[in-house]
Scaffold this motif. Sequence first.
Motif, PDB file in Angstrom:
ATOM      1  N   PRO A   1     -31.440 -29.053  -0.578  1.00 39.73           N
ATOM      2  CA  PRO A   1     -30.069 -29.172  -0.045  1.00 39.73           C
ATOM      3  C   PRO A   1     -29.305 -27.847  -0.152  1.00 39.73           C
ATOM      4  O   PRO A   1     -28.331 -27.724  -0.878  1.00 39.73           O
ATOM      5  CB  PRO A   1     -29.451 -30.268  -0.913  1.00 39.73           C
ATOM      6  N   THR A   2     -29.774 -26.844   0.569  1.00 41.10           N
ATOM      7  CA  THR A   2     -29.133 -25.532   0.596  1.00 41.10           C
ATOM      8  C   THR A   2     -28.757 -25.193   2.032  1.00 41.10           C
ATOM      9  O   THR A   2     -29.094 -25.917   2.964  1.00 41.10           O
ATOM     10  CB  THR A   2     -30.078 -24.430   0.067  1.00 41.10           C
ATOM     11  N   ILE A   3     -28.121 -24.056   2.193  1.00 38.40           N
ATOM     12  CA  ILE A   3     -27.672 -23.636   3.528  1.00 38.40           C
ATOM     13  C   ILE A   3     -28.850 -23.459   4.487  1.00 38.40           C
ATOM     14  O   ILE A   3     -28.684 -23.540   5.698  1.00 38.40           O
ATOM     15  CB  ILE A   3     -26.804 -22.350   3.420  1.00 38.40           C
ATOM     16  N   MET A   4     -30.065 -23.239   3.981  1.00 37.21           N
ATOM     17  CA  MET A   4     -31.222 -23.013   4.853  1.00 37.21           C
ATOM     18  C   MET A   4     -31.966 -24.297   5.215  1.00 37.21           C
ATOM     19  O   MET A   4     -33.025 -24.254   5.828  1.00 37.21           O
ATOM     20  CB  MET A   4     -32.179 -21.995   4.220  1.00 37.21           C
ATOM     21  N   ASN A   5     -31.403 -25.438   4.876  1.00 38.58           N
ATOM     22  CA  ASN A   5     -31.981 -26.694   5.334  1.00 38.58           C
ATOM     23  C   ASN A   5     -31.801 -26.772   6.845  1.00 38.58           C
ATOM     24  O   ASN A   5     -30.719 -26.468   7.353  1.00 38.58           O
ATOM     25  CB  ASN A   5     -31.284 -27.874   4.656  1.00 38.58           C
ATOM     26  N   PRO A   6     -32.842 -27.140   7.599  1.00 38.79           N
ATOM     27  CA  PRO A   6     -32.727 -27.162   9.056  1.00 38.79           C
ATOM     28  C   PRO A   6     -31.783 -28.238   9.606  1.00 38.79           C
ATOM     29  O   PRO A   6     -31.383 -28.178  10.761  1.00 38.79           O
ATOM     30  CB  PRO A   6     -34.160 -27.393   9.534  1.00 38.79           C
ATOM     31  N   THR A   7     -31.403 -29.199   8.786  1.00 36.32           N
ATOM     32  CA  THR A   7     -30.535 -30.286   9.233  1.00 36.32           C
ATOM     33  C   THR A   7     -29.133 -30.082   8.684  1.00 36.32           C
ATOM     34  O   THR A   7     -28.950 -29.930   7.478  1.00 36.32           O
ATOM     35  CB  THR A   7     -31.086 -31.637   8.733  1.00 36.32           C
ATOM     36  N   TRP A   8     -28.146 -30.084   9.542  1.00 38.94           N
ATOM     37  CA  TRP A   8     -26.766 -29.843   9.101  1.00 38.94           C
ATOM     38  C   TRP A   8     -26.335 -30.836   8.027  1.00 38.94           C
ATOM     39  O   TRP A   8     -25.543 -30.517   7.165  1.00 38.94           O
ATOM     40  CB  TRP A   8     -25.792 -29.872  10.284  1.00 38.94           C
ATOM     41  N   LEU A   9     -26.871 -32.033   8.057  1.00 44.19           N
ATOM     42  CA  LEU A   9     -26.493 -33.074   7.112  1.00 44.19           C
ATOM     43  C   LEU A   9     -26.841 -32.683   5.676  1.00 44.19           C
ATOM     44  O   LEU A   9     -26.183 -33.107   4.734  1.00 44.19           O
ATOM     45  CB  LEU A   9     -27.209 -34.376   7.499  1.00 44.19           C
ATOM     46  N   PHE A  10     -27.860 -31.835   5.489  1.00 41.64           N
ATOM     47  CA  PHE A  10     -28.313 -31.484   4.145  1.00 41.64           C
ATOM     48  C   PHE A  10     -27.995 -30.045   3.753  1.00 41.64           C
ATOM     49  O   PHE A  10     -28.589 -29.504   2.836  1.00 41.64           O
ATOM     50  CB  PHE A  10     -29.811 -31.761   4.017  1.00 41.64           C
ATOM     51  N   ARG A  11     -27.049 -29.422   4.412  1.00 40.88           N
ATOM     52  CA  ARG A  11     -26.609 -28.068   4.025  1.00 40.88           C
ATOM     53  C   ARG A  11     -25.446 -28.195   3.053  1.00 40.88           C
ATOM     54  O   ARG A  11     -24.322 -27.809   3.330  1.00 40.88           O
ATOM     55  CB  ARG A  11     -26.200 -27.263   5.260  1.00 40.88           C
ATOM     56  N   TRP A  12     -25.738 -28.756   1.878  1.00 44.30           N
ATOM     57  CA  TRP A  12     -24.690 -29.060   0.915  1.00 44.30           C
ATOM     58  C   TRP A  12     -24.178 -27.828   0.181  1.00 44.30           C
ATOM     59  O   TRP A  12     -23.013 -27.731  -0.122  1.00 44.30           O
ATOM     60  CB  TRP A  12     -25.194 -30.057  -0.113  1.00 44.30           C
ATOM     61  N   PHE A  13     -25.088 -26.922  -0.136  1.00 46.34           N
ATOM     62  CA  PHE A  13     -24.720 -25.763  -0.950  1.00 46.34           C
ATOM     63  C   PHE A  13     -24.915 -24.489  -0.136  1.00 46.34           C
ATOM     64  O   PHE A  13     -25.825 -24.389   0.669  1.00 46.34           O
ATOM     65  CB  PHE A  13     -25.578 -25.709  -2.215  1.00 46.34           C
TER      66      PHE A  13
END
Length: 108
Positions: free
Chosen positions: A93-105
């Motif tokens: 769950p970082t900014i480099m997650n490909p899904t916007w839903l999981f760009r938590w940090f």
Amino acid sequence: MSIDIIDEVRMTSDIQFFSYEGTNFQYYNVEDELWKKLTDKLLRRYPAWRRKFTGGMVYADQIYIKKSRTLFRKRLILHEIGHVLGYQHTWKPTIMNPTWLFRWFNRW
């Protein structure tokens, strides 16, 4: 003579700047009509539904963002800057997650 879609996007799109940790990054703010043509060309190996949900991308070290994309726009731009800096996708769950839903940090 036909103009390549990338050249057309670069000639007609507004150039915007985003500052991250003291460095300014530029991106092309692409109108929806051109965005569809751009994704159809650059992402042709992906299914149409995936291209439809794509709001930003990097090509040849240039960032392209769909102009009408407003949901989590800042995080999307940070994500694309990550690609310019050499980071790849992760399922964390970082900014480099490909899904916007999981760009938590905003961590890389």
